[in-house]
Write a protein that holds these residues in place. Structure first.
Motif, PDB file in Angstrom:
ATOM      1  N   PHE A 171       0.891  -1.099  -0.065  1.00 43.84           N
ATOM      2  CA  PHE A 171       0.072   0.113   0.253  1.00 43.84           C
ATOM      3  C   PHE A 171       1.045   1.352  -0.022  1.00 43.84           C
ATOM      4  CE2 PHE A 171      -3.728  -2.250   2.354  1.00 43.84           C
ATOM      5  CZ  PHE A 171      -4.031  -2.679   1.291  1.00 43.84           C
ATOM      6  N   VAL A 226     -11.823  -1.737  -2.425  1.00 42.38           N
ATOM      7  CA  VAL A 226     -11.810  -2.906  -1.838  1.00 42.38           C
ATOM      8  C   VAL A 226     -12.908  -3.786  -2.627  1.00 42.38           C
ATOM      9  CG1 VAL A 226     -12.008  -4.554   0.049  1.00 42.38           C
ATOM     10  CG2 VAL A 226     -10.796  -2.300   0.317  1.00 42.38           C
ATOM     11  N   GLN A 277      -6.984   1.259   3.840  1.00 47.17           N
ATOM     12  CA  GLN A 277      -7.570   2.512   3.443  1.00 47.17           C
ATOM     13  C   GLN A 277      -6.600   3.610   4.058  1.00 47.17           C
ATOM     14  OE1 GLN A 277      -8.749   4.646   0.696  1.00 47.17           O
ATOM     15  NE2 GLN A 277     -10.601   3.484   0.872  1.00 47.17           N
ATOM     16  N   GLU A 278      -6.532   3.565   5.574  1.00 48.75           N
ATOM     17  CA  GLU A 278      -5.629   4.679   6.050  1.00 48.75           C
ATOM     18  C   GLU A 278      -4.231   4.652   5.660  1.00 48.75           C
ATOM     19  OE1 GLU A 278      -6.531   3.653   9.925  1.00 48.75           O
ATOM     20  OE2 GLU A 278      -8.510   4.442  10.067  1.00 48.75           O
ATOM     21  N   GLY A 305     -10.209  -2.744   4.255  1.00 51.08           N
ATOM     22  CA  GLY A 305     -11.474  -1.647   4.072  1.00 51.08           C
ATOM     23  C   GLY A 305     -11.128  -0.473   4.848  1.00 51.08           C
ATOM     24  N   GLU A 320      -7.365   6.859  -3.131  1.00 53.37           N
ATOM     25  CA  GLU A 320      -8.700   6.035  -3.012  1.00 53.37           C
ATOM     26  C   GLU A 320      -8.325   4.479  -3.201  1.00 53.37           C
ATOM     27  OE1 GLU A 320     -13.104   4.904  -5.171  1.00 53.37           O
ATOM     28  OE2 GLU A 320     -11.965   6.467  -6.026  1.00 53.37           O
ATOM     29  N   LEU A 321      -8.601   3.595  -2.068  1.00 58.19           N
ATOM     30  CA  LEU A 321      -8.572   2.262  -2.063  1.00 58.19           C
ATOM     31  C   LEU A 321      -9.658   1.610  -2.346  1.00 58.19           C
ATOM     32  CD1 LEU A 321      -6.524  -0.217  -1.750  1.00 58.19           C
ATOM     33  CD2 LEU A 321      -6.977  -0.134   0.529  1.00 58.19           C
ATOM     34  N   LYS A 333      -5.272   5.789  -7.320  1.00 58.61           N
ATOM     35  CA  LYS A 333      -6.615   4.864  -7.127  1.00 58.61           C
ATOM     36  C   LYS A 333      -6.113   3.198  -7.376  1.00 58.61           C
ATOM     37  CE  LYS A 333     -11.417   4.289  -8.620  1.00 58.61           C
ATOM     38  NZ  LYS A 333     -12.522   4.835  -9.605  1.00 58.61           N
ATOM     39  N   GLN A 352      -3.732   6.248   2.001  1.00 59.48           N
ATOM     40  CA  GLN A 352      -4.024   7.453   2.183  1.00 59.48           C
ATOM     41  C   GLN A 352      -2.811   8.148   2.790  1.00 59.48           C
ATOM     42  OE1 GLN A 352      -8.082   8.165   3.419  1.00 59.48           O
ATOM     43  NE2 GLN A 352      -8.891   7.743   1.157  1.00 59.48           N
TER      44      GLN A 352
END
Length: 295
Positions: A188, A235, A222-223, A218, A232-233, A198, A226
């Motif tokens: 990530f 899932v 995501q955290e 999720g 934007e992740l 994205k 970002q």
């Protein structure tokens, strides 16, 4: 599956358990049981643990069932087709809706993979030992995961550099246990720092969503994405109870049953019919020889 089959759900850590379901089937008069581990890939800590418990329970039953096990289906055409459909709805043709697709599999300790190499000359002996599935690594969880990712990337038309692999959910105390790499959480961060804004992530080793997909990917994922500069992740949901997956899984099971012969009752009845057919001319000859007419 149709009326011919009795279907039960069995879980390892909550009710209904595998133990309860096997006992229920035995009480219902079912002698032939097909165990269907819902893990596409084999690992001793997942499928192996589940099967060990099922075997113990079956051995303790007075009416011990005949067990067969659905093999890992990580490369089965119907599993791949179901995954392709699920992923395609989110990322679009050739992944046009996102910049990159990450295939995130559940992680396991390296030891669970290396022990499947009975030669001791292949696993972890090179950086690309899982590059292709072959005789030496066919039982390796990591190699099976790589095979799934390659098949899906091909089916989805993803170009090299537009997809990658990660392993999540590693648990270790002060890094004392080596887990298979690369790590999803590190992916990530690395992808975000490379400019990916994205990112789509899908977890092919989970057939149903759980805390490790809903929370670990999720929310926490995501955290992490970002915070490293991503925006934007996305899932992609697991197969869950989607109609196309339910139909495909049922067909996978039917094919397994067909490959392994009919159930024991059918076999016994067929044998009785064959024996009766073979004995009939013998009985006729005996009766004629002894002047006995058939009524």
């Amino acid at each position: 599956m149709g009326k011919r089959f009795e279907v039960r759900i069995g879980m390892q850590y909550s009710s209904p358990t595998v133990d309860e379901s096997l006992k229920d089937l035995a009480e219902s008069g079912v002698d032939n049981v097909v165990l269907v581990p819902m893990f596409p890939h084999y690992a001793s800590g997942t499928t192996g643990s589940c099967l060990a418990g099922a075997y113990r329970t079956s051995a303790d039953l007075y009416c011990t069932p005949f067990l067969s096990v659905l093999p890992p289906f990580y490369g089965h055409r119907l599993y791949v087709a179901a995954m392709k459909k699920q992923i395609l709805e989110t990322i679009g043709e050739r992944g046009k809706n996102v910049e990159h697709t990450l295939f995130s599999f559940h992680g396991v300790p390296e030891d669970q993979c290396s022990r499947t190499d009975i030669t001791g000359n292949f696993c972890n002996k090179s950086s690309d030992c899982c590059r292709m599935l072959n005789t030496d690594n066919r039982n390796c969880y990591r190699a099976q995961c790589f095979e799934t990712a390659r098949l899906l990337a091909y089916e989805l038309g993803l170009e090299e550099g537009r997809w990658s692999i990660g392993f999540q959910s590693r648990l270790t105390l002060r890094d004392t246990i080596a887990w298979i790499k690369p790590y999803t959480d590190e992916a990530f961060v690395e992808l975000a720092k490379k400019g990916v804004k994205k990112l789509a992530v899908v977890a092919p080793s989970f057939t149903a969503d759980c805390v490790e997909t809903l929370e670990e990917l999720g929310i926490t994922g995501q955290e992490e994405f970002q915070e490293a500069g991503g925006e934007e992740l996305v899932v992609i949901p697991c197969l869950n109870s989607q109609d196309h997956w339910v139909k495909n899984l049922a067909q996978i099971i039917r094919e397994h049953i067909a490959d392994n012969g009919r159930d024991s009752i059918d076999t016994i009845q067929s044998a009785r019919t064959a024996i009766a057919d073979d004995l009939e001319p013998v009985q006729d000859n005996f009766q004629r020889a002894n002047g006995v007419s058939r009524g």
